[in-house]
Every structure is written in structure tokens, then in C-alpha cells.
Write a protein that holds these residues in place. Structure first.
Motif, mmCIF file in Angstrom:
data_model
loop_
_atom_site.group_PDB
_atom_site.id
_atom_site.type_symbol
_atom_site.label_atom_id
_atom_site.label_comp_id
_atom_site.label_asym_id
_atom_site.label_seq_id
_atom_site.Cartn_x
_atom_site.Cartn_y
_atom_site.Cartn_z
ATOM 1 N N TYR A 1 0.863 -1.180 0.000
ATOM 2 C CA TYR A 1 0.000 0.000 0.000
ATOM 3 C C TYR A 1 0.900 1.231 0.000
ATOM 4 O O TYR A 1 1.892 1.303 0.719
ATOM 5 C CB TYR A 1 -0.874 0.022 1.254
ATOM 6 N N ASP A 2 0.545 2.205 -0.807
ATOM 7 C CA ASP A 2 1.287 3.475 -0.816
ATOM 8 C C ASP A 2 0.303 4.577 -1.175
ATOM 9 O O ASP A 2 -0.237 4.607 -2.281
ATOM 10 C CB ASP A 2 2.430 3.414 -1.839
ATOM 11 N N TYR A 3 0.041 5.458 -0.212
ATOM 12 C CA TYR A 3 -0.977 6.503 -0.401
ATOM 13 C C TYR A 3 -0.652 7.364 -1.626
ATOM 14 O O TYR A 3 0.475 7.804 -1.818
ATOM 15 C CB TYR A 3 -1.073 7.395 0.837
ATOM 16 N N GLY A 4 -1.669 7.610 -2.448
ATOM 17 C CA GLY A 4 -1.498 8.470 -3.623
ATOM 18 C C GLY A 4 -0.985 7.748 -4.854
ATOM 19 O O GLY A 4 -0.822 8.355 -5.903
ATOM 20 N N HIS A 5 -0.749 6.436 -4.746
ATOM 21 C CA HIS A 5 -0.198 5.687 -5.884
ATOM 22 C C HIS A 5 -1.252 4.807 -6.543
ATOM 23 O O HIS A 5 -2.085 4.201 -5.880
ATOM 24 C CB HIS A 5 0.987 4.826 -5.430
ATOM 25 N N ALA A 6 -1.166 4.742 -7.879
ATOM 26 C CA ALA A 6 -2.109 3.931 -8.651
ATOM 27 C C ALA A 6 -1.332 2.963 -9.540
ATOM 28 O O ALA A 6 -1.542 2.889 -10.745
ATOM 29 C CB ALA A 6 -3.008 4.833 -9.483
ATOM 30 N N GLY A 7 -0.386 2.232 -8.942
ATOM 31 C CA GLY A 7 0.360 1.208 -9.664
ATOM 32 C C GLY A 7 1.563 1.757 -10.407
ATOM 33 O O GLY A 7 1.851 2.946 -10.324
ATOM 34 N N PRO A 8 2.270 0.888 -11.083
ATOM 35 C CA PRO A 8 1.981 -0.539 -11.246
ATOM 36 C C PRO A 8 2.518 -1.433 -10.109
ATOM 37 O O PRO A 8 2.211 -2.610 -10.066
ATOM 38 C CB PRO A 8 2.673 -0.891 -12.561
ATOM 39 N N SER A 9 3.324 -0.867 -9.194
ATOM 40 C CA SER A 9 3.888 -1.735 -8.152
ATOM 41 C C SER A 9 3.394 -1.406 -6.744
ATOM 42 O O SER A 9 3.465 -2.238 -5.849
ATOM 43 C CB SER A 9 5.418 -1.679 -8.187
ATOM 44 N N ASP B 1 -2.798 2.733 -3.497
ATOM 45 C CA ASP B 1 -3.731 2.991 -2.406
ATOM 46 C C ASP B 1 -5.047 2.358 -2.845
ATOM 47 O O ASP B 1 -5.120 1.750 -3.923
ATOM 48 C CB ASP B 1 -3.840 4.484 -2.056
ATOM 49 N N CYS B 2 -6.105 2.458 -2.025
ATOM 50 C CA CYS B 2 -7.318 1.680 -2.325
ATOM 51 C C CYS B 2 -7.935 2.020 -3.684
ATOM 52 O O CYS B 2 -8.177 1.137 -4.504
ATOM 53 C CB CYS B 2 -8.341 1.820 -1.199
ATOM 54 N N SER B 3 -8.161 3.311 -3.936
ATOM 55 C CA SER B 3 -8.794 3.685 -5.203
ATOM 56 C C SER B 3 -7.790 3.638 -6.359
ATOM 57 O O SER B 3 -8.173 3.531 -7.520
ATOM 58 C CB SER B 3 -9.414 5.083 -5.096
ATOM 59 N N GLY B 4 -6.500 3.703 -5.997
ATOM 60 C CA GLY B 4 -5.457 3.539 -7.022
ATOM 61 C C GLY B 4 -5.501 2.137 -7.596
ATOM 62 O O GLY B 4 -5.365 1.935 -8.806
ATOM 63 N N ILE C 1 -12.176 4.852 -15.010
ATOM 64 C CA ILE C 1 -13.075 5.244 -13.916
ATOM 65 C C ILE C 1 -12.371 6.344 -13.117
ATOM 66 O O ILE C 1 -11.153 6.491 -13.209
ATOM 67 C CB ILE C 1 -13.472 4.052 -13.005
ATOM 68 N N PRO C 2 -13.118 7.130 -12.330
ATOM 69 C CA PRO C 2 -12.483 8.220 -11.566
ATOM 70 C C PRO C 2 -11.405 7.699 -10.612
ATOM 71 O O PRO C 2 -11.365 6.510 -10.284
ATOM 72 C CB PRO C 2 -13.635 8.839 -10.792
ATOM 73 N N ARG C 3 -10.542 8.599 -10.146
ATOM 74 C CA ARG C 3 -9.384 8.209 -9.342
ATOM 75 C C ARG C 3 -9.700 7.988 -7.852
ATOM 76 O O ARG C 3 -9.114 7.130 -7.215
ATOM 77 C CB ARG C 3 -8.294 9.291 -9.501
ATOM 78 N N THR C 4 -10.639 8.756 -7.288
ATOM 79 C CA THR C 4 -10.865 8.671 -5.842
ATOM 80 C C THR C 4 -12.060 7.768 -5.513
ATOM 81 O O THR C 4 -12.972 7.596 -6.334
ATOM 82 C CB THR C 4 -11.140 10.060 -5.225
ATOM 83 N N SER C 5 -12.069 7.219 -4.291
ATOM 84 C CA SER C 5 -13.165 6.326 -3.882
ATOM 85 C C SER C 5 -14.505 7.070 -3.874
ATOM 86 O O SER C 5 -15.530 6.512 -4.249
ATOM 87 C CB SER C 5 -12.874 5.723 -2.507
ATOM 88 N N HIS D 1 -14.615 6.637 2.079
ATOM 89 C CA HIS D 1 -13.173 6.848 1.870
ATOM 90 C C HIS D 1 -12.408 5.567 1.535
ATOM 91 O O HIS D 1 -11.198 5.609 1.333
ATOM 92 C CB HIS D 1 -12.537 7.541 3.090
ATOM 93 N N HIS D 2 -13.128 4.423 1.456
ATOM 94 C CA HIS D 2 -12.415 3.191 1.107
ATOM 95 C C HIS D 2 -13.180 2.404 0.054
ATOM 96 O O HIS D 2 -14.408 2.348 0.069
ATOM 97 C CB HIS D 2 -12.197 2.335 2.354
ATOM 98 N N VAL D 3 -12.424 1.770 -0.855
ATOM 99 C CA VAL D 3 -13.042 1.002 -1.939
ATOM 100 C C VAL D 3 -12.199 -0.248 -2.220
ATOM 101 O O VAL D 3 -10.983 -0.239 -2.018
ATOM 102 C CB VAL D 3 -13.179 1.876 -3.223
ATOM 103 N N GLY D 4 -12.874 -1.298 -2.645
ATOM 104 C CA GLY D 4 -12.189 -2.524 -3.062
ATOM 105 C C GLY D 4 -12.966 -3.150 -4.199
ATOM 106 O O GLY D 4 -13.944 -2.578 -4.687
ATOM 107 N N LEU D 5 -12.538 -4.333 -4.638
ATOM 108 C CA LEU D 5 -13.235 -5.074 -5.689
ATOM 109 C C LEU D 5 -13.867 -6.315 -5.073
ATOM 110 O O LEU D 5 -13.200 -7.036 -4.320
ATOM 111 C CB LEU D 5 -12.253 -5.494 -6.786
ATOM 112 N N TYR D 6 -15.137 -6.575 -5.400
ATOM 113 C CA TYR D 6 -15.771 -7.774 -4.861
ATOM 114 C C TYR D 6 -15.120 -8.988 -5.497
ATOM 115 O O TYR D 6 -14.917 -9.053 -6.714
ATOM 116 C CB TYR D 6 -17.284 -7.775 -5.113
ATOM 117 N N ALA D 7 -14.761 -9.980 -4.647
ATOM 118 C CA ALA D 7 -14.009 -11.145 -5.116
ATOM 119 C C ALA D 7 -14.853 -12.419 -5.128
ATOM 120 O O ALA D 7 -14.397 -13.453 -5.615
ATOM 121 C CB ALA D 7 -12.789 -11.350 -4.217
#
Length: 202
Positions: A105-113, A116-119, A132-136, A165-171
Motif C-alpha cells: 500500500y502506498d498513499y497516492g499511488h495507482a500502480g503498477p507496483s 492505495d485503495c482507489s489507485g 473510472i475516476p481516481r478517488t473512492s 473513503h475506502h473502496v475494493g473489488l468484490y471477489a
């Protein structure tokens, strides 16, 4: 008769006052206990951080590698059931997110390594050629809302907490794949561990 009623009221009030006083004392004791526990936790965190700061870059890298391996092994043991994907693009986004299980986890990062949650969720959908938008908070309004957990399908976004303030993907299988918080790795977690608000189908 009126005096009798007044006296009864006074007795009731005195009893209520005593009960309120006892509850206040209990509350005060609980608050003191919580404060003590919080100080203990903060002390342990400070000690852990101090210890972490003494590690060399090589030792930190080895520790991170162990964490990633542990997260991957834990992910392999998770039973996701047989819930089908919401769509082809949802399936592709979910597969992309699965490929980075164990990433830090790294706040403000959207990959590839690091993520953060919405990243993680925006990166995963980008791999499926969906923007899709960047923030949750913005992702909460990016598609069709699903308020019943039983109606969720693999790849749906899952929004947590009242302020979204938090988002994930349903698995599937009551699990969510997400980037939890600072110091954690991308992993599966039970959807019941966080206050579920609604799902979003992209």
C-alpha cells in the motif's frame, strides 16, 4: 394526595439520578481504560517503528518480500466461491487486481507496483480499457449502485465507511480484494470486516 405524588416523583428522580451517576462512573472508568490501552498501543507502535528504522535497506527489502509471499499464500487459501463476474470488463479488472496481490500500500499511488485503495481499483479497470475516476468518493458515483451484498458480483466496486473513503473489488465468497492501509499489502479480506455502504457496477 398531591404531596404524595410529589414525594413519589422525588423518589423516582433520586433513583434516576443515582443510576445516571453510576453510569457516568462506568463511562469514566471505560474512558480511562481505553486511554490506557491507546497509550499501550501507541507505545508498541513507536517501539516497532524504532526497530524498523534500525533495519538496513537490504533487511527492509527481505522483510517486504516475506510479507508479499505471506499475502500470496493467504490469498491462495481464500475460498471465493462460484460468484460470476458482473461483465467481461469486470472480470478483466478483477484478474488484473489479482495479479498484484502482495503489492505494498502506498498513499497516492495507482500502480503498477504500489497502490492505495482507489489507485488499485482505477488501475485494475484501466487494464480492462475502462476509465473510472481516481478517488473512492468519485468511484462511488461511477456506475449503478447495489445496496444488497447478496447481489454483488465479481469485479463490482465495494464502497466502505459513511464518508466513502475506502473502496475494493468484490471477489466472491463474501471477500473483497483491496489495498487496505499504510503498512499493509494488497490482499483479500472479509467484506464484513469493514462497514459496507454499497456496491457499484461499472
Amino acid at each position: 394526595e398531591a404531596l404524595k405524588k410529589v414525594q413519589e416523583k422525588q423518589r423516582e428522580l433520586a433513583q434516576q439520578r443515582q443510576e445516571a451517576s453510576e453510569k457516568l462512573k462506568d463511562l469514566s472508568d471505560t474512558r480511562a481504560e481505553l486511554k490506557k490501552k491507546k497509550q499501550e498501543v501507541q507505545g508498541k507502535l513507536a517501539s516497532a517503528q524504532k526497530l524498523l528504522n534500525t533495519l538496513t535497506a537490504k533487511e527492509k527489502a527481505a522483510l517486504a518480500a516475506q510479507d508479499r509471499e505471506r499475502a500470496t499464500r493467504a490469498g491462495e487459501r481464500v475460498d471465493l466461491g462460484h460468484t460470476k463476474a458482473a461483465s467481461g470488463r469486470a472480470a478483466a479488472a478483477f484478474a488484473a487486481a489479482q495479479s498484484v496481490i502482495g503489492s505494498p500500500y502506498d498513499y497516492g499511488h495507482a500502480g503498477p507496483s504500489t497502490f492505495d485503495c482507489s489507485g488499485l481499483t482505477s488501475w485494475a479497470y484501466a487494464q480492462a480499457d475502462v476509465s473510472i475516476p481516481r478517488t473512492s468518493e468519485a468511484q462511488a458515483n461511477a456506475g449503478t449502485r447495489i445496496y444488497s451484498q447478496s447481489a454483488l458480483q465479481v469485479g463490482d466496486l465495494v464502497i466502505f465507511y459513511g464518508d466513502q473513503h475506502h473502496v475494493g473489488l468484490y471477489a466472491g465468497g463474501g471477500q473483497v480484494l483491496h489495498a487496505p492501509h499504510s503498512g499493509a499489502l494488497v490482499r483479500y479480506e472479509s467484506i464484513g470486516n469493514m462497514p459496507f455502504q454499497f456496491g457499484v457496477r461499472i
